[in-house]
Write an enzyme that holds these catalytic residues in place. Structure first.
Site, PDB file in Angstrom:
ATOM      1  N   SER A 148       0.838  -1.194   0.000  1.00 23.84           N
ATOM      2  CA  SER A 148       0.000   0.000   0.000  1.00 23.84           C
ATOM      3  C   SER A 148       0.871   1.241   0.000  1.00 23.84           C
ATOM      4  O   SER A 148       1.948   1.261   0.610  1.00 23.84           O
ATOM      5  CB  SER A 148      -0.904   0.015   1.240  1.00 23.84           C
ATOM      6  N   TYR A 167      -1.572  -0.654   9.928  1.00 27.41           N
ATOM      7  CA  TYR A 167      -1.561  -0.969   8.500  1.00 27.41           C
ATOM      8  C   TYR A 167      -0.344  -0.343   7.826  1.00 27.41           C
ATOM      9  O   TYR A 167       0.401  -1.012   7.104  1.00 27.41           O
ATOM     10  CB  TYR A 167      -2.849  -0.466   7.863  1.00 27.41           C
ATOM     11  N   LYS A 171       2.852  -2.512   6.497  1.00 27.31           N
ATOM     12  CA  LYS A 171       3.114  -2.536   5.063  1.00 27.31           C
ATOM     13  C   LYS A 171       4.517  -2.009   4.754  1.00 27.31           C
ATOM     14  O   LYS A 171       5.212  -2.535   3.877  1.00 27.31           O
ATOM     15  CB  LYS A 171       2.057  -1.729   4.308  1.00 27.31           C
TER      16      LYS A 171
END
Length: 268
Positions: A148, A167, A171
């Site tokens: 991402s 997140y 990532k």
């Protein structure tokens, strides 16, 4: 006959990889899913296309992963060209909390980080290591990590996306891991890349953005990167572009972290 394994293939981006790749009957496509309960559309497609092989696997269970690898080996005759790791976690119910909002919320912070690091860093390592002997025997020898733009420091700084700590951090960690694999495996001809798919319309993102406040939060942040952003792109468009990036992957670009355009343009 090119062989592909897609991890996290039941829905969304993973399913679309299976759909586009299996449209070519020369491809053997293994779709690894966590649970059959979410795979009705995938199973229906597999009934129509004999080059799709669906495996229910717990990638955190050594026994389950070994069984899956044995089945992949039979399908692909002992070699694997491309592994695409798409399985991930977006985080817990606290995913949009900013750093300071975790003050006095140590349990929530711990859960947010451990959930995402397990899925987005540890999971890919376990899967890659299990399938690496087959990749060694493949022709393409490519390891793909679906990441991402949220894992990019400059993107975070410019967009001012203060939430999604787990997140984003996980990532970013996954991107570093893929660069580590690129360095380790370069002399063996194995190439890696981390690809951000863009802001894509999937069942997962639709669930989040059904909340008008969340949609406005994300749209405002992405407009700081590109004022022309109007919303999410279609999954078909994203996957088609990602496959073009994968096709161009070579030794020189191995270990890179790029968008579905092959550059640092994270949103359309």
């Amino acid at each position: 006959m090119p062989s592909w394994v897609i991890v996290g293939a039941a829905r969304g981006i993973g399913f679309e990889f299976v759909n586009q790749l299996s449209a070519n009957s020369n491809n053997q496509v293994v779709a690894i899913i966590r649970n059959q309960s979410t795979a009705s559309v995938l199973n229906a497609l597999a009934e129509q296309r004999p080059n799709i092989h669906v495996l229910e696997t717990d990638i955190f269970s050594p026994d389950s992963l070994r069984e899956a690898v044995a089945k992949v080996e039979k399908v692909t005759k002992g070699a694997l060209d491309v592994l695409i790791h798409n399985a991930y976690s977006a985080g817990t119910e606290a995913m949009f909390w900013t750093p300071s909002q975790f003050t006095g919320k140590e349990t929530e912070l711990h859960l947010e980080l451990t959930e995402t690091i397990k899925a987005n860093v540890i999971g890919p390592i376990l899967t890659i290591n299990a399938l690496l002997p087959l990749i060694h025997n493949g022709n393409e020898k490519k390891l793909i990590y679906i990441t991402s733009g949220a894992g990019d420091v400059d993107m975070t700084r410019k967009s001012r996306l203060a939430g999604q700590i787990g997140y984003s951090a996980s990532k970013a960690g996954g991107n570093v891991v893929m660069a580590k694999y690129a360095g380790e495996l370069a002399d063996e001809g194995i190439k890696t890349i981390s690809i951000s798919p863009g802001w894509v319309e999937t069942p997962a993102t639709e669930g989040l953005t059904a909340n008008p406040a969340v949609l406005e939060y994300l749209l405002s942040a992405f407009k700081r990167l590109d004022p022309d952003v109007a919303g999410m792109i279609k999954v078909e468009e994203s996957v088609k572009a990602q496959l073009e990036v994968i096709a161009r992957l070579d030794a020189e670009s191995s270990g890179a972290f790029v968008s579905h355009h092959g550059d640092k343009k994270w949103v359309d």
